[in-house]
Scaffold this motif. Structure first.
Motif, PDB file in Angstrom:
ATOM      1  N   UNK A   8       0.780  -1.229   0.000  1.00 38.68           N
ATOM      2  CA  UNK A   8       0.000   0.000   0.000  1.00 38.68           C
ATOM      3  C   UNK A   8       0.809   1.275   0.000  1.00 38.68           C
ATOM      4  N   UNK A   9       2.130   1.186   0.046  1.00 37.27           N
ATOM      5  CA  UNK A   9       2.982   2.378   0.049  1.00 37.27           C
ATOM      6  C   UNK A   9       3.157   2.851  -1.399  1.00 37.27           C
ATOM      7  N   UNK A  10       2.316   3.761  -1.813  1.00 34.94           N
ATOM      8  CA  UNK A  10       2.318   4.211  -3.208  1.00 34.94           C
ATOM      9  C   UNK A  10       3.669   4.785  -3.616  1.00 34.94           C
ATOM     10  N   UNK A  11       4.276   5.570  -2.716  1.00 33.29           N
ATOM     11  CA  UNK A  11       5.560   6.197  -3.038  1.00 33.29           C
ATOM     12  C   UNK A  11       6.653   5.149  -3.214  1.00 33.29           C
ATOM     13  N   UNK A  12       6.624   4.117  -2.388  1.00 34.27           N
ATOM     14  CA  UNK A  12       7.629   3.080  -2.481  1.00 34.27           C
ATOM     15  C   UNK A  12       7.463   2.193  -3.705  1.00 34.27           C
ATOM     16  N   UNK A  13       6.218   2.002  -4.121  1.00 33.57           N
ATOM     17  CA  UNK A  13       5.943   1.123  -5.258  1.00 33.57           C
ATOM     18  C   UNK A  13       6.016   1.831  -6.607  1.00 33.57           C
ATOM     19  N   UNK A  14       5.839   3.141  -6.624  1.00 37.15           N
ATOM     20  CA  UNK A  14       5.752   3.868  -7.885  1.00 37.15           C
ATOM     21  C   UNK A  14       6.935   3.601  -8.823  1.00 37.15           C
ATOM     22  N   UNK A  15       8.202   3.709  -8.347  1.00 37.94           N
ATOM     23  CA  UNK A  15       9.318   3.456  -9.276  1.00 37.94           C
ATOM     24  C   UNK A  15       9.383   2.004  -9.741  1.00 37.94           C
ATOM     25  N   UNK A  16       8.866   1.082  -8.928  1.00 36.93           N
ATOM     26  CA  UNK A  16       8.863  -0.325  -9.327  1.00 36.93           C
ATOM     27  C   UNK A  16       7.797  -0.586 -10.379  1.00 36.93           C
ATOM     28  N   UNK A  17       6.627   0.013 -10.191  1.00 34.58           N
ATOM     29  CA  UNK A  17       5.541  -0.177 -11.141  1.00 34.58           C
ATOM     30  C   UNK A  17       5.930   0.352 -12.515  1.00 34.58           C
TER      31      UNK A  17
END
Length: 540
Positions: free
Chosen positions: A381-390
């Motif tokens: 659920x950590x959008x900031x943490x997942x954004x570069x991975x997505x």
């Protein structure tokens, strides 16, 4: 401002900050208060000056026992104290058993083999004992029979039971001849007078006599020295002897039951240890790996199939133990592991793979790391943490999860899961980061702000500077490329985990207890960027 580590320095800084403030001194009370503060500052400064030299000397002496990467250094034995060949054999076997790892308080730069390391378990915190030959606080008065009884039976010289946090269930596989060689080596070391710490174990686990029940259930049925199997090659037998006995690999790689006993039917199929996943190292878990590939994990700190660097407790095992073993023994270990066939953990789901099934797989296999951020895993659920991975693309994320990368094992530690099941779990994580939907049952979390190096600098100046500005307490000094290079080489995810969970002398969250994980990671990125030899760590 956080007060920790260096109270005199911190108080002096507070006083200096107070003098910079625009205070209106309008009363006799406030003048007296300021005078008291100024006097305290002078006293603290004088005390700090007088204490600096002996404190620095003590710290320097403590650090003499550690290398540049913060690992303890094996003490030099006195070979003239007994049979040199026996001592040398014992030295090799002691390193194979990695005895120094538990019997050295690395978190506080303790002396090798003097004990004091706190080992946290669900039953309380156990402190490793002093095993140097000191007669008052160590094992200097132990006879050969005392030593063998401890290692084979889990009993102290006074007859009391040891707790199985001491791996005597594994060590009882070791031959008596090898045990006596280990004792010869330990007794050739310089004695260290250091009192043992009392275990912090609550009732009823503090009653040692209850260990008889544990032994009846989980130890006695399997007790006995390793017996070589004539139907197996000599190197496989040797590997089994090292893995089952000295190496006590099952302590980390075998799941345990609610009483802390290994689930023997799931031998070496994987377990969580100190926030890291100790992977499945059975024949099934090492599928598509050769013995040479496995040995390379030990000798080059490289995960299988180019998935990154070894981290966590296994990095310490490689450094403190496996690097000292002969090539023959390392290959023997690898060849044995490739023969181990255990019952594999059940699959988390079956039937048609749907987003809902992905959620179930996540809950059983992925949640241990992705709900806490352990080992650098992006938090659910950590959008900031997942954004570069997505942004890497869903195919890339699927491939990373299936094959493993950095500290994440292949298939997230579920070797019996199908590729499609792993993809479903990844899809669930991605949808959760994006905001979810009815298919996942996950509500969109409040988005976290993206933190920059400037934000990391603010966190550094808030907390980390106290030790990293001047390299106090063994912390690498900001900008010292030589000190930071070996740390950065371990990969940023390892540095993130150390900073968040605490490591050696560094407390959890770097003692910035009102910081969130993203802020601590930003501070780590800032320090790495300021201390790098090359690369751009703002991209992490």
């Amino acid at each position: 401002m956080e007060l920790y580590y260096c109270p005199y320095k911190s108080l002096k800084i507070i006083i200096q900050l107070g003098l910079r403030m625009k205070l209106q001194i309008n009363s006799h009370f406030s003048k007296k208060s300021l005078s008291a503060i100024l006097c305290a500052g002078l006293l603290i400064t004088a005390a700090e000056s007088s204490m600096a030299q002996p404190a620095g000397k003590a710290q320097a002496q403590a650090m003499q026992n550690y290398d540049a990467n913060g690992y303890p250094i094996y003490p030099t034995p006195d070979y003239s104290s007994g049979d040199r060949k026996l001592i040398e054999k014992g030295e090799y076997l002691t390193k194979a058993g990695d005895c120094m790892a538990c019997h050295t308080d690395t978190k506080n730069h303790g002396k090798p083999f003097a004990g004091g390391l706190g080992i946290k378990t669900p039953f309380g915190t156990f402190y490793s004992p002093n095993i140097t030959p000191d007669k008052a606080t160590g094992i200097g008065n132990w006879s050969d029979e005392d030593f063998i009884r401890a290692m084979h039976d889990g009993k102290a010289p006074d007859g009391s039971n040891y707790y199985p946090v001491f791996p005597y269930p594994d060590f009882n596989k070791i031959s008596k001849q090898d045990l006596l060689a280990i004792k010869a080596y330990i007794f050739s070391l310089a004695p260290i007078h250091q009192e043992n710490r009392k275990n912090d174990v609550p009732f009823p686990f503090s009653w040692r006599f209850l260990q008889y029940g544990w032994k009846i259930l989980f130890f006695y049925p399997h007790k006995g020295q390793y017996e070589f199997d004539a139907n197996k090659p000599a190197d496989v037998n040797r590997g089994a002897y090292l893995v089952q006995g000295l190496g006590h690999c099952g302590m980390c790689h075998t799941p345990i039951n609610i009483l802390g006993a290994p689930k023997r039917s799931y031998y070496l199929t994987g377990n969580m240890v100190e926030g890291y996943y100790a992977p499945n190292i059975t024949k099934k878990g090492l599928k598509n790996a050769t013995a040479e590939d496995t040995v390379r994990v030990f000798t080059h700190d490289e995960l299988l199939h180019g998935r990154g660097k070894v981290g966590g407790p296994m990095a310490e095992v490689n450094h403190d133990s496996l690097q000292y073993l002969s090539g023959e023994d390392l290959h023997a270990i690898a060849n044995y592991l490739l023969t181990v066939q255990s019952k594999q953990p059940e699959m988390a789901a079956s039937g048609k793979v749907t987003p809902a099934e992905g959620k179930k797989i996540y809950a059983k296999y992925c949640a241990a790391c992705h709900t806490t951020g352990s080992a650098g895993a992006p938090v659910l659920g950590d959008a900031a943490g997942w954004d570069p991975l997505i942004k890497l693309g869903i195919d890339k994320l699927h491939n990373n999860a299936i094959n493993g990368i950095n500290s994440m094992p292949p298939k997230g530690g579920c070797p019996t899961c199908s590729d499609n099941q792993i993809k479903a779990a990844v899809d669930y994580l991605v949808e959760a980061a994006k905001g979810g939907g009815s298919s996942t049952g996950f509500n969109k979390p409040k988005p976290m702000p993206k933190l920059t190096l400037a934000d990391g600098q603010k966190v550094y100046e808030k907390a980390c500077y106290v030790c990293h500005n001047n390299g106090d307490l063994g912390a690498p000094k900001l900008g010292d490329q030589a000190a930071w290079a070996p740390r950065i080489s371990k990969n940023m995810d390892v540095l993130f985990t150390h900073a968040i969970e605490g490591y050696k002398g560094m407390p959890e969250m770097g003692a910035c207890y009102n910081c969130n994980q993203a802020e601590v990671m930003a501070a780590v990125k800032y320090m790495a960027q300021e201390s790098k030899t090359d690369g751009d760590y703002s991209l992490w």
